[in-house]
Scaffold this motif. Structure first.
Motif, PDB file in Angstrom:
ATOM      1  N   ASN A 108       5.142  32.912   3.700  1.00  0.00           N
ATOM      2  CA  ASN A 108       4.809  34.390   3.331  1.00  0.00           C
ATOM      3  C   ASN A 108       5.862  34.987   2.593  1.00  0.00           C
ATOM      4  OD1 ASN A 108       2.111  34.112   4.520  1.00  0.00           O
ATOM      5  ND2 ASN A 108       2.497  35.598   6.033  1.00  0.00           N
ATOM      6  N   VAL A 109       5.405  35.439   1.425  1.00  0.00           N
ATOM      7  CA  VAL A 109       6.415  36.328   0.404  1.00  0.00           C
ATOM      8  C   VAL A 109       5.989  37.626   0.052  1.00  0.00           C
ATOM      9  CG1 VAL A 109       7.662  34.184  -0.391  1.00  0.00           C
ATOM     10  CG2 VAL A 109       5.756  35.292  -1.815  1.00  0.00           C
ATOM     11  N   THR A 110       6.869  38.509  -0.089  1.00  0.00           N
ATOM     12  CA  THR A 110       6.562  39.969  -0.733  1.00  0.00           C
ATOM     13  C   THR A 110       7.114  40.532  -1.672  1.00  0.00           C
ATOM     14  OG1 THR A 110       6.173  40.599   1.953  1.00  0.00           O
ATOM     15  CG2 THR A 110       6.347  42.304   0.233  1.00  0.00           C
ATOM     16  N   THR A 111       6.511  40.756  -2.808  1.00  0.00           N
ATOM     17  CA  THR A 111       6.874  41.182  -4.052  1.00  0.00           C
ATOM     18  C   THR A 111       7.774  42.428  -3.954  1.00  0.00           C
ATOM     19  OG1 THR A 111       5.018  41.977  -4.780  1.00  0.00           O
ATOM     20  CG2 THR A 111       5.137  39.784  -5.331  1.00  0.00           C
ATOM     21  N   LYS A 112       8.317  42.781  -5.159  1.00  0.00           N
ATOM     22  CA  LYS A 112       9.104  44.042  -5.130  1.00  0.00           C
ATOM     23  C   LYS A 112       8.228  45.442  -4.890  1.00  0.00           C
ATOM     24  CE  LYS A 112      10.616  45.082  -9.222  1.00  0.00           C
ATOM     25  NZ  LYS A 112      11.514  44.880 -10.431  1.00  0.00           N
ATOM     26  N   ASP A 113       7.147  45.247  -5.533  1.00  0.00           N
ATOM     27  CA  ASP A 113       6.128  46.475  -5.174  1.00  0.00           C
ATOM     28  C   ASP A 113       5.277  46.259  -3.917  1.00  0.00           C
ATOM     29  OD1 ASP A 113       4.817  44.185  -6.238  1.00  0.00           O
ATOM     30  OD2 ASP A 113       3.884  45.298  -7.886  1.00  0.00           O
ATOM     31  N   GLY A 114       5.708  45.269  -3.037  1.00  0.00           N
ATOM     32  CA  GLY A 114       5.038  45.463  -1.664  1.00  0.00           C
ATOM     33  C   GLY A 114       3.710  44.374  -1.439  1.00  0.00           C
ATOM     34  N   GLN A 115       3.545  43.755  -2.456  1.00  0.00           N
ATOM     35  CA  GLN A 115       2.210  42.790  -2.434  1.00  0.00           C
ATOM     36  C   GLN A 115       2.653  41.649  -1.551  1.00  0.00           C
ATOM     37  OE1 GLN A 115      -0.968  43.750  -3.801  1.00  0.00           O
ATOM     38  NE2 GLN A 115      -1.413  42.088  -2.278  1.00  0.00           N
ATOM     39  N   THR A 116       1.918  41.272  -0.730  1.00  0.00           N
ATOM     40  CA  THR A 116       2.238  39.967  -0.107  1.00  0.00           C
ATOM     41  C   THR A 116       1.360  38.875  -0.088  1.00  0.00           C
ATOM     42  OG1 THR A 116       2.659  41.465   1.944  1.00  0.00           O
ATOM     43  CG2 THR A 116       2.599  39.179   2.400  1.00  0.00           C
ATOM     44  N   PHE A 117       2.074  37.565  -0.246  1.00  0.00           N
ATOM     45  CA  PHE A 117       1.389  36.394  -0.657  1.00  0.00           C
ATOM     46  C   PHE A 117       1.608  35.203   0.235  1.00  0.00           C
ATOM     47  CE2 PHE A 117       1.757  38.236  -4.916  1.00  0.00           C
ATOM     48  CZ  PHE A 117       0.724  37.804  -5.325  1.00  0.00           C
ATOM     49  N   LYS A 118       0.715  34.460   0.619  1.00  0.00           N
ATOM     50  CA  LYS A 118       1.010  33.096   1.097  1.00  0.00           C
ATOM     51  C   LYS A 118       0.982  32.004   0.275  1.00  0.00           C
ATOM     52  CE  LYS A 118      -0.383  31.553   5.431  1.00  0.00           C
ATOM     53  NZ  LYS A 118      -1.262  31.727   6.535  1.00  0.00           N
ATOM     54  N   VAL A 119       2.268  31.354   0.035  1.00  0.00           N
ATOM     55  CA  VAL A 119       2.584  30.476  -0.740  1.00  0.00           C
ATOM     56  C   VAL A 119       2.834  29.270  -0.302  1.00  0.00           C
ATOM     57  CG1 VAL A 119       4.023  29.791  -2.677  1.00  0.00           C
ATOM     58  CG2 VAL A 119       3.643  32.267  -2.116  1.00  0.00           C
ATOM     59  N   HIS A 120       2.043  27.989  -0.861  1.00  0.00           N
ATOM     60  CA  HIS A 120       2.041  26.779  -0.379  1.00  0.00           C
ATOM     61  C   HIS A 120       2.925  25.882  -1.580  1.00  0.00           C
ATOM     62  CE1 HIS A 120      -0.070  22.801   1.348  1.00  0.00           C
ATOM     63  NE2 HIS A 120       1.127  22.587   0.928  1.00  0.00           N
ATOM     64  N   ILE A 121       4.015  25.448  -1.396  1.00  0.00           N
ATOM     65  CA  ILE A 121       4.965  24.656  -2.439  1.00  0.00           C
ATOM     66  C   ILE A 121       4.926  23.148  -1.908  1.00  0.00           C
ATOM     67  CG2 ILE A 121       7.185  24.661  -3.464  1.00  0.00           C
ATOM     68  CD1 ILE A 121       7.636  27.568  -2.428  1.00  0.00           C
ATOM     69  N   LEU A 122       4.949  22.215  -2.784  1.00  0.00           N
ATOM     70  CA  LEU A 122       4.664  20.978  -2.682  1.00  0.00           C
ATOM     71  C   LEU A 122       6.072  20.233  -3.369  1.00  0.00           C
ATOM     72  CD1 LEU A 122       3.693  18.156  -1.893  1.00  0.00           C
ATOM     73  CD2 LEU A 122       2.260  18.316  -4.023  1.00  0.00           C
ATOM     74  N   ALA A 123       6.886  19.515  -2.793  1.00  0.00           N
ATOM     75  CA  ALA A 123       8.098  18.649  -3.688  1.00  0.00           C
ATOM     76  C   ALA A 123       7.695  17.355  -3.323  1.00  0.00           C
ATOM     77  CB  ALA A 123       9.179  19.262  -3.209  1.00  0.00           C
ATOM     78  N   ILE A 124       7.921  16.393  -4.264  1.00  0.00           N
ATOM     79  CA  ILE A 124       7.755  15.144  -4.064  1.00  0.00           C
ATOM     80  C   ILE A 124       8.993  14.458  -4.643  1.00  0.00           C
ATOM     81  CG2 ILE A 124       6.423  13.046  -4.996  1.00  0.00           C
ATOM     82  CD1 ILE A 124       4.144  15.172  -5.290  1.00  0.00           C
TER      83      ILE A 124
END
Length: 192
Positions: A108-124
């Protein structure tokens, strides 16, 4: 025996009106579809998906699907808000090969203006990596996505994620740990 009288069925389809669905202003107020509804209030919370090719005309981003949710209706226009994006599963499968390592991180990340996101990152990786290297890459990806979100506002963060700039930055930093084939942000979701 008397025949039963058939009741007249009310045709509700004729009562419906067509509304055009429009993207938020961050995506250029583009019409992405139309939908019928009897009452404008019944449109609220409906979700609509659109690909990046439909919005930007960029065929190379055909695999990126954006999700929008209707949040208000003005006249015959249903305005939406961005609620997330995802990459198609066939695109993800095409990147993964035998003898490589798939490294996923969900945070979970929060932007500068307070919006929260759940982010799924994939590396291969190019070849199979040790578990200690995978752990270090995962920690690095989490730190970099947190930093990217803190520095950006909601529209800037979305633009960076969808365009691939954030994933490219993560790729260039994480490949110093172990050679990587690809880094992709495969899913985001707005947390309310």
């Amino acid at each position: 025996m008397a025949k039963a009288r058939r009741r007249r069925v009310r045709d509700t389809w004729k009562e419906k009106q067509w509304y055009k669905i429009v993207t938020p202003k961050e995506f250029g107020d583009i019409e992405i579809g139309s939908t019928p509804s009897r009452d404008p209030d019944m449109l609220l919370k409906r979700t609509v998906e659109a690909t990046m090719r439909e919005l930007a005309g960029d065929f190379s981003k055909q695999y990126v699907k954006l999700a929008f949710q209707v949040n208000n209706v003005a006249g015959d226009t249903a305005n939406t808000k961005f609620i997330g994006h995802k990459v198609t599963t066939d695109y993800v499968r095409s990147m993964i090969r035998r003898g490589t390592s798939r490294i996923d991180t969900i945070t979970n990340v929060t932007t500068k203006d307070g919006q929260t996101f759940k982010v799924h990152i994939l590396a291969i990786t190019i070849k199979r990596a040790k578990s200690s290297q995978q752990k270090f890459i995962r920690e690095t990806m989490e730190k970099l996505i947190q930093d990217a979100a803190v520095d950006r506002s909601f529209p800037d963060f979305i633009e960076g994620v969808v365009s691939g700039k954030v994933a490219s930055h993560i790729y260039h930093e994480a490949k110093k740990i172990y050679p990587l084939k690809r880094v992709e942000i495969i899913k985001t979701r707005v947390v309310e």
